[in-house]
Structures are given as C-alpha cells and as structure tokens.
Write a protein that holds these residues in place. Structure first.
Motif, PDB file in Angstrom:
ATOM      1  N   ASN A   1       0.807  -1.222   0.000  1.00 30.31           N
ATOM      2  CA  ASN A   1       0.000   0.000   0.000  1.00 30.31           C
ATOM      3  C   ASN A   1       0.838   1.269   0.000  1.00 30.31           C
ATOM      4  O   ASN A   1       0.315   2.373   0.135  1.00 30.31           O
ATOM      5  CB  ASN A   1      -0.937   0.006   1.220  1.00 30.31           C
ATOM      6  CG  ASN A   1      -1.911  -1.156   1.187  1.00 30.31           C
ATOM      7  OD1 ASN A   1      -2.478  -1.456   0.143  1.00 30.31           O
ATOM      8  ND2 ASN A   1      -2.108  -1.806   2.316  1.00 30.31           N
ATOM      9  N   GLU A   2       2.141   1.113  -0.140  1.00 26.35           N
ATOM     10  CA  GLU A   2       3.046   2.252  -0.109  1.00 26.35           C
ATOM     11  C   GLU A   2       2.772   3.197  -1.282  1.00 26.35           C
ATOM     12  O   GLU A   2       2.383   2.769  -2.369  1.00 26.35           O
ATOM     13  CB  GLU A   2       4.484   1.730  -0.185  1.00 26.35           C
ATOM     14  CG  GLU A   2       5.545   2.799   0.001  1.00 26.35           C
ATOM     15  CD  GLU A   2       6.939   2.203  -0.077  1.00 26.35           C
ATOM     16  OE1 GLU A   2       7.909   2.963   0.095  1.00 26.35           O
ATOM     17  OE2 GLU A   2       7.052   0.981  -0.311  1.00 26.35           O
ATOM     18  N   THR A   3       2.959   4.489  -1.036  1.00 27.09           N
ATOM     19  CA  THR A   3       2.820   5.482  -2.108  1.00 27.09           C
ATOM     20  C   THR A   3       4.069   6.346  -2.166  1.00 27.09           C
ATOM     21  O   THR A   3       4.815   6.464  -1.192  1.00 27.09           O
ATOM     22  CB  THR A   3       1.594   6.389  -1.887  1.00 27.09           C
ATOM     23  OG1 THR A   3       1.743   7.086  -0.632  1.00 27.09           O
ATOM     24  CG2 THR A   3       0.304   5.604  -1.879  1.00 27.09           C
ATOM     25  N   PHE A   4       4.292   6.949  -3.340  1.00 35.57           N
ATOM     26  CA  PHE A   4       5.417   7.861  -3.547  1.00 35.57           C
ATOM     27  C   PHE A   4       4.867   9.170  -4.099  1.00 35.57           C
ATOM     28  O   PHE A   4       3.915   9.170  -4.880  1.00 35.57           O
ATOM     29  CB  PHE A   4       6.414   7.302  -4.581  1.00 35.57           C
ATOM     30  CG  PHE A   4       6.743   5.851  -4.397  1.00 35.57           C
ATOM     31  CD1 PHE A   4       7.581   5.425  -3.381  1.00 35.57           C
ATOM     32  CD2 PHE A   4       6.236   4.890  -5.264  1.00 35.57           C
ATOM     33  CE1 PHE A   4       7.883   4.087  -3.223  1.00 35.57           C
ATOM     34  CE2 PHE A   4       6.535   3.548  -5.116  1.00 35.57           C
ATOM     35  CZ  PHE A   4       7.367   3.141  -4.084  1.00 35.57           C
TER      36      PHE A   4
ATOM     37  N   PHE B   1       2.086   8.215  -6.657  1.00 31.19           N
ATOM     38  CA  PHE B   1       2.106   6.931  -7.354  1.00 31.19           C
ATOM     39  C   PHE B   1       1.955   5.825  -6.307  1.00 31.19           C
ATOM     40  O   PHE B   1       2.642   5.852  -5.282  1.00 31.19           O
ATOM     41  CB  PHE B   1       3.426   6.714  -8.097  1.00 31.19           C
ATOM     42  CG  PHE B   1       3.756   7.770  -9.119  1.00 31.19           C
ATOM     43  CD1 PHE B   1       2.761   8.427  -9.831  1.00 31.19           C
ATOM     44  CD2 PHE B   1       5.079   8.106  -9.357  1.00 31.19           C
ATOM     45  CE1 PHE B   1       3.074   9.388 -10.778  1.00 31.19           C
ATOM     46  CE2 PHE B   1       5.411   9.072 -10.308  1.00 31.19           C
ATOM     47  CZ  PHE B   1       4.400   9.715 -11.017  1.00 31.19           C
ATOM     48  N   LYS B   2       1.099   4.869  -6.564  1.00 35.16           N
ATOM     49  CA  LYS B   2       0.974   3.717  -5.675  1.00 35.16           C
ATOM     50  C   LYS B   2       2.006   2.657  -6.057  1.00 35.16           C
ATOM     51  O   LYS B   2       2.243   2.422  -7.235  1.00 35.16           O
ATOM     52  CB  LYS B   2      -0.436   3.130  -5.763  1.00 35.16           C
ATOM     53  CG  LYS B   2      -1.519   4.076  -5.263  1.00 35.16           C
ATOM     54  CD  LYS B   2      -2.901   3.437  -5.401  1.00 35.16           C
ATOM     55  CE  LYS B   2      -3.981   4.380  -4.928  1.00 35.16           C
ATOM     56  NZ  LYS B   2      -5.343   3.798  -5.096  1.00 35.16           N
ATOM     57  N   ALA B   3       2.573   2.038  -5.057  1.00 33.41           N
ATOM     58  CA  ALA B   3       3.640   1.065  -5.308  1.00 33.41           C
ATOM     59  C   ALA B   3       3.180  -0.097  -6.182  1.00 33.41           C
ATOM     60  O   ALA B   3       3.931  -0.576  -7.027  1.00 33.41           O
ATOM     61  CB  ALA B   3       4.206   0.546  -3.983  1.00 33.41           C
ATOM     62  N   ASP B   4       1.943  -0.552  -6.001  1.00 27.48           N
ATOM     63  CA  ASP B   4       1.463  -1.702  -6.774  1.00 27.48           C
ATOM     64  C   ASP B   4       0.777  -1.294  -8.068  1.00 27.48           C
ATOM     65  O   ASP B   4       0.221  -2.128  -8.781  1.00 27.48           O
ATOM     66  CB  ASP B   4       0.525  -2.564  -5.929  1.00 27.48           C
ATOM     67  CG  ASP B   4      -0.742  -1.818  -5.493  1.00 27.48           C
ATOM     68  OD1 ASP B   4      -0.849  -0.600  -5.773  1.00 27.48           O
ATOM     69  OD2 ASP B   4      -1.620  -2.454  -4.882  1.00 27.48           O
ATOM     70  N   GLN B   5       0.831  -0.008  -8.396  1.00 24.29           N
ATOM     71  CA  GLN B   5       0.220   0.513  -9.618  1.00 24.29           C
ATOM     72  C   GLN B   5       1.117   0.245 -10.819  1.00 24.29           C
ATOM     73  O   GLN B   5       2.313   0.512 -10.788  1.00 24.29           O
ATOM     74  CB  GLN B   5       0.003   2.028  -9.438  1.00 24.29           C
ATOM     75  CG  GLN B   5      -0.501   2.784 -10.635  1.00 24.29           C
ATOM     76  CD  GLN B   5      -0.511   4.286 -10.371  1.00 24.29           C
ATOM     77  OE1 GLN B   5      -0.375   4.736  -9.213  1.00 24.29           O
ATOM     78  NE2 GLN B   5      -0.651   5.078 -11.417  1.00 24.29           N
TER      79      GLN B   5
ATOM     80  N   LEU C   1       4.220  -6.642 -16.873  1.00 26.07           N
ATOM     81  CA  LEU C   1       3.679  -5.547 -16.066  1.00 26.07           C
ATOM     82  C   LEU C   1       4.743  -5.076 -15.074  1.00 26.07           C
ATOM     83  O   LEU C   1       5.216  -5.859 -14.250  1.00 26.07           O
ATOM     84  CB  LEU C   1       2.431  -6.018 -15.305  1.00 26.07           C
ATOM     85  CG  LEU C   1       1.290  -6.581 -16.153  1.00 26.07           C
ATOM     86  CD1 LEU C   1       0.193  -7.152 -15.263  1.00 26.07           C
ATOM     87  CD2 LEU C   1       0.721  -5.511 -17.076  1.00 26.07           C
ATOM     88  N   GLN C   2       5.101  -3.797 -15.158  1.00 19.99           N
ATOM     89  CA  GLN C   2       6.111  -3.229 -14.260  1.00 19.99           C
ATOM     90  C   GLN C   2       5.458  -2.123 -13.435  1.00 19.99           C
ATOM     91  O   GLN C   2       4.930  -1.150 -13.987  1.00 19.99           O
ATOM     92  CB  GLN C   2       7.287  -2.672 -15.072  1.00 19.99           C
ATOM     93  CG  GLN C   2       7.987  -3.724 -15.913  1.00 19.99           C
ATOM     94  CD  GLN C   2       8.777  -3.129 -17.059  1.00 19.99           C
ATOM     95  OE1 GLN C   2       8.479  -2.047 -17.546  1.00 19.99           O
ATOM     96  NE2 GLN C   2       9.791  -3.838 -17.525  1.00 19.99           N
ATOM     97  N   THR C   3       5.493  -2.276 -12.132  1.00 26.07           N
ATOM     98  CA  THR C   3       4.839  -1.312 -11.247  1.00 26.07           C
ATOM     99  C   THR C   3       5.812  -0.211 -10.818  1.00 26.07           C
ATOM    100  O   THR C   3       7.025  -0.332 -10.980  1.00 26.07           O
ATOM    101  CB  THR C   3       4.306  -2.012  -9.981  1.00 26.07           C
ATOM    102  OG1 THR C   3       5.434  -2.503  -9.220  1.00 26.07           O
ATOM    103  CG2 THR C   3       3.378  -3.162 -10.333  1.00 26.07           C
ATOM    104  N   PHE C   4       5.245   0.849 -10.233  1.00 31.95           N
ATOM    105  CA  PHE C   4       6.101   1.899  -9.679  1.00 31.95           C
ATOM    106  C   PHE C   4       6.963   1.334  -8.559  1.00 31.95           C
ATOM    107  O   PHE C   4       8.115   1.723  -8.382  1.00 31.95           O
ATOM    108  CB  PHE C   4       5.248   3.072  -9.165  1.00 31.95           C
ATOM    109  CG  PHE C   4       4.730   3.960 -10.258  1.00 31.95           C
ATOM    110  CD1 PHE C   4       5.558   4.890 -10.879  1.00 31.95           C
ATOM    111  CD2 PHE C   4       3.417   3.862 -10.684  1.00 31.95           C
ATOM    112  CE1 PHE C   4       5.093   5.700 -11.892  1.00 31.95           C
ATOM    113  CE2 PHE C   4       2.930   4.672 -11.707  1.00 31.95           C
ATOM    114  CZ  PHE C   4       3.763   5.594 -12.317  1.00 31.95           C
ATOM    115  N   GLY C   5       6.404   0.384  -7.819  1.00 30.80           N
ATOM    116  CA  GLY C   5       7.184  -0.255  -6.766  1.00 30.80           C
ATOM    117  C   GLY C   5       8.351  -1.054  -7.318  1.00 30.80           C
ATOM    118  O   GLY C   5       9.442  -1.062  -6.736  1.00 30.80           O
TER     119      GLY C   5
END
Length: 489
Positions: free
Chosen positions: A2-5, A141-145, A163-167
């Motif tokens: 659930n981490e965000t940046f 940006f959400k980490a799992d987005q 699929l490459q996420t921001f995380g």
C-alpha cells in the motif's frame, strides 16, 4: 503493498530544481525546466483524449521528447506501453492489439509503421498550449500501480506484456544505489534504448537520485568515449558489442579517475574483453537482469569488479537468488536454473494468467536461465535461457523466427540456433526442411517483412530432417553439433 510515492519528477524539481536533469546533443534541461516542459505535455495529451488508466503506446527514439512523454503519461495516470521501433509493422500491430492500447504517441518518421486501427498522436505536431487548461495532475504513485508494460518474447514465440509497477522501478533504483552508491556529481550515459528496461531504468534512477543523464539517440563509440572524457560521465550502461567498440576507439587513451562504472548487461561478457578492460583500468561491473526483474537483479559490487572477473555478482540488497535443479537447491558450482525473488520482480504478464502462474513457485521467479554460484555466493551465468539468442543486446527467441519460417510455402520444418558473431555477439542460424527447392533470397525477403532486422537469419542450411526426440521436441543441441562438424555450408 500500500506504499505510495510523491510524483517523482514533481518532487525532484521541488527538491533540486537547478540540477542537470538531461544533456542531449542539442539541449540541456534542469529538473525544474524538465518538469515545466512535462506540464505542457500533460495539457497536450489531455487535449488529445488521453485519460487515467489508458494504455498508451510509446513508439519513439531516444530523445528529450520521449522523456517528457513518459513523465507526462505518469502525471496523467496512464500506463506507458513501450514499443521497440525496430519491430515490423505486423509485430507492432500485435503488441498494440494485445495491450489494448487506446492511442500511440510517436515521432513523425515512425508514424508509417502504424496502421489505421489505432489513434496516432504525432509528437512533432503537438503545439504548446498557452491557454489555461485544468490539469488534474497525479500527485502520488501507488507502489502496486502498473507504470509500464514492455513486451518480451516467450518460449512459444509469442510476445508477452510484462507488467512493471512503480514499486518495481523504485526498488530497482534503490537496490542499484545500495550497490553502486550515489555521488552528487554522477552522470549516467544513456545510449541504450529507452524502450528497453536497461534504458528506462536509467531515466528513473536519474529522477530518484537527482543525477543528470547524458542522452544519445543511438550508440556511437566515438561520441560515447568523448562524453566520458569531456562531459563528466561517471557511469555507462553497455552490452558486449558496445563495450568492444568503445575499447577499440579508445586506443591508448584512458578514462579519467572520476569514471567509476561500466555496467555491462545483456549477456555474459567474453573473458578476453574483460581482460582488455582490466589493462585499461576500466571497472566493468557485470550485471544480470531481465524485463521481468525491472533491470538488474544481480550485480558485482565495486570492490569485486577486478577480483571476480566473469561473475555477474550477488543479488541486490532487496533481492534473493538461488540455483535449482529438479526441485532441489544446487550446491556451489553445480549448474541449474536461476531463481530470483524480490520487490523488483513483475507481478505478472498482461492477460497471461497461466504464464504468470507458471512463472512463480512460492514467490520465487523462474528465470529459465542457467548458471551456478561459487562457494562465496557469486553468480556465473552460463546461458540466457537455453535457447535464447542475444544479438547486439536484443533478446531473440528461436521459436519466434521458426513460426515465421514455417509460414513460408514449402517449409516443412524449421529450427533456429544462435552462433557467435564478432560484431553482434550472436546471430540467428536457421536449419530448414523443405518439400521443394526454394529461393533463399525470397525467403529472407519474406522474413524481413515479418521480423525485425536483428531476428532475420544470417545463415540457412537445408537438411533432410531435423533432430527431434520421441516427444517430437526439437533437439537444438544436435543442431549445434551440425555446425561443430562443419556441416553448415
């Protein structure tokens, strides 16, 4: 997760606005200048109907324009589908259709590669929007987005969207920094394609670290060396063929002491090339990674760059690695499949549930690549997948070429292997069984219409039958034996 940046570029422009962001051949931009340019790109994209969650193809060559477009798509909340401009029209059409891309942003010179079934936005034609346009800019940006989708060929010959996420991208950047370190004066030379994970990851590191990149549209050994000698470049990402040409051009010269890393990926570097680098005191750090791991996942640490020549190193701090064979973990020096685990690894393939499921075991990703670790835990990569051909840093799967060859009239059976090539590292070599005599040049022309240039076979041998086992599986090792016996003429 659930981490965000905070929006990466916006945050960087706020923290260090006056630092160099990118130096291209004809322009330089600070992070603040880049951010303002991206804000205008956001207005342009919104005015052309780009919306949050849209899959948007990006068919562009390395350029400041491409950097702006990628950041702008993130700020809109769209997903960037990075496309290799070297692919044929048919290959691009498949990827765009499979990715369900709403639009494609491209340079004018590449627009002709796109059909009428997709909305095309030519970046050269976009005009600056001065009138006030409301921008609902993505602040976090959400980490799992999912941030990006990149297509990679599979063993079946049909490309899959990774699929490459921001995380994933964030963890890759942090893992690399913990290994290589960060110096404020760092400048990363970027001449590998931005549509490849090797190039895209450098762009993200630049923004996350707050360091500049020196950007080239394409590789040029002389310009690369000049940038290292004159433009303060401290780190370069290369593949074997690039490194070889740079060493030849460098001659008796040496790089300045400020140059601290030649990061070599895209397959094992030949030992003689590593030894040549050693004589010039060039620190070559071999690295191992793939699209599914969001760039490097195993890399040599600086203190071992001269001591462990030939090794790809150990896992990045956030990641793990083991060698498996027949369901058990291998002992040191025992060959097996490389398994990896960590936050840099994709959560799966777009619309490929079975491939995603089969790619993991208890959280460990099956790379399909062969290697071993020594008694100190250093990885030695033996083969980038048993069948994979790496030509000039490009991944080429034989099955993809075989599918095209088999679609040609009179070709009954086809097998493809990679052979060594001084310029490209490896090139495809095809073995065919035909029902009648065919024209070699016609066949190559047929392939050139359907395959990127680097995938077209450089050599063709005609056989009465191809070696297959009882299950009708092609025995590529036996094909290579034909070459070893001199039956390739």
């Amino acid at each position: 997760m659930n981490e965000t940046f905070p929006n990466w570029l916006k945050q960087r422009a706020n923290l260090t606005p006056n630092r160099l962001a990118v130096k291209a051949e004809n322009e330089e931009l600070t992070f603040d200048e880049l951010y303002k340019r991206v804000q205008n790109r956001v207005k342009q994209l919104i005015s052309h109907g780009v919306k949050r969650d849209d899959h948007i193809g990006v068919l562009m060559k390395n350029s400041v324009d491409m950097i702006e477009v990628i950041h702008a798509l993130f700020s809109v909340g769209a997903i960037a589908v990075l496309l290799n401009h070297r692919l044929t029209n048919q290959e691009l059409a498949f990827q765009l259709s499979d990715a369900e891309a709403v639009s494609v942003i491209c340079h004018e010179e590449l627009a002709g590669k796109l059909g009428e079934k997709v909305n095309v936005i030519v970046v050269d034609h976009l005009k600056e929007i001065e009138s006030p346009v409301y921008i609902e800019e993505i602040e976090e940006f959400k980490a799992d987005q999912v941030a990006t989708i990149m297509y990679t060929s599979g063993t079946t010959g049909y490309p899959k969207g990774v699929l490459q996420t921001f995380g994933n991208h964030w963890s890759s950047a942090i893992g690399s920094a913990l290994n290589l370190g960060i110096v404020q004066e760092d400048r990363w030379l970027l001449a590998v394609p931005l549509f490849h994970i090797s190039g895209l990851s450098i762009l993200f590191r630049s923004v996350i670290y707050g360091i500049g990149i020196v950007l080239f549209e394409r590789f040029d050994a002389k310009k690369m060396n000049r940038a290292i000698l004159e433009d303060g470049v401290t780190i370069v990402s290369v593949v074997t063929t690039m490194l070889n040409q740079m060493l030849v051009d460098l001659g008796h010269n040496k790089y300045p002491e400020s140059f601290r890393c030649m990061l070599a990926g895209g397959g094992p570097v030949p030992k003689d090339l590593l030894e040549k680098s050693l004589t010039k005191q060039i620190p070559v750090f071999q690295t191992y990674g793939m699209t599914e791991t969001s760039s490097q996942i195993v890399t040599l640490s600086p203190e071992y760059s001269m001591k462990k020549v030939g090794s790809a190193g150990k896992p990045l701090f956030l990641c793990q690695m083991k060698i498996m064979q027949n369901g058990r973990e291998c002992s040191p020096f025992e060959e097996g499949e490389i398994f990896v685990k960590g936050p840099t690894i994709t959560k799966g393939y777009w619309k490929r549930e079975e491939a995603t499921k089969n790619g993991f075991t208890n959280g460990w990703f099956h790379t399909g690549d062969q290697g071993y670790i020594d008694n100190h835990g250093f990885l030695y990569v033996l083969d980038r997948r048993s069948d994979l051909i790496i030509s000039g840093g490009e991944n080429v799967y034989p099955a993809e070429i075989e599918n095209v060859l088999l679609s040609y009239p009179a070709v009954q059976d086809a097998g493809v292997v990679g052979i060594e090539d001084k310029k490209w590292g490896q090139v495809p070599y095809a073995f065919l069984v035909t029902t009648e005599k065919i024209d070699r040049e016609d066949l190559l022309a047929y392939c050139q219409e359907r395959l990127a240039k680097y995938k077209v076979p450089h050599h063709i041998t005609f056989l009465e039958e191809l070696p297959r086992n009882a299950s009708n599986k092609l025995l590529r090792k036996d094909l290579r034996k034909y070459l070893e016996k001199g039956m390739s003429k």
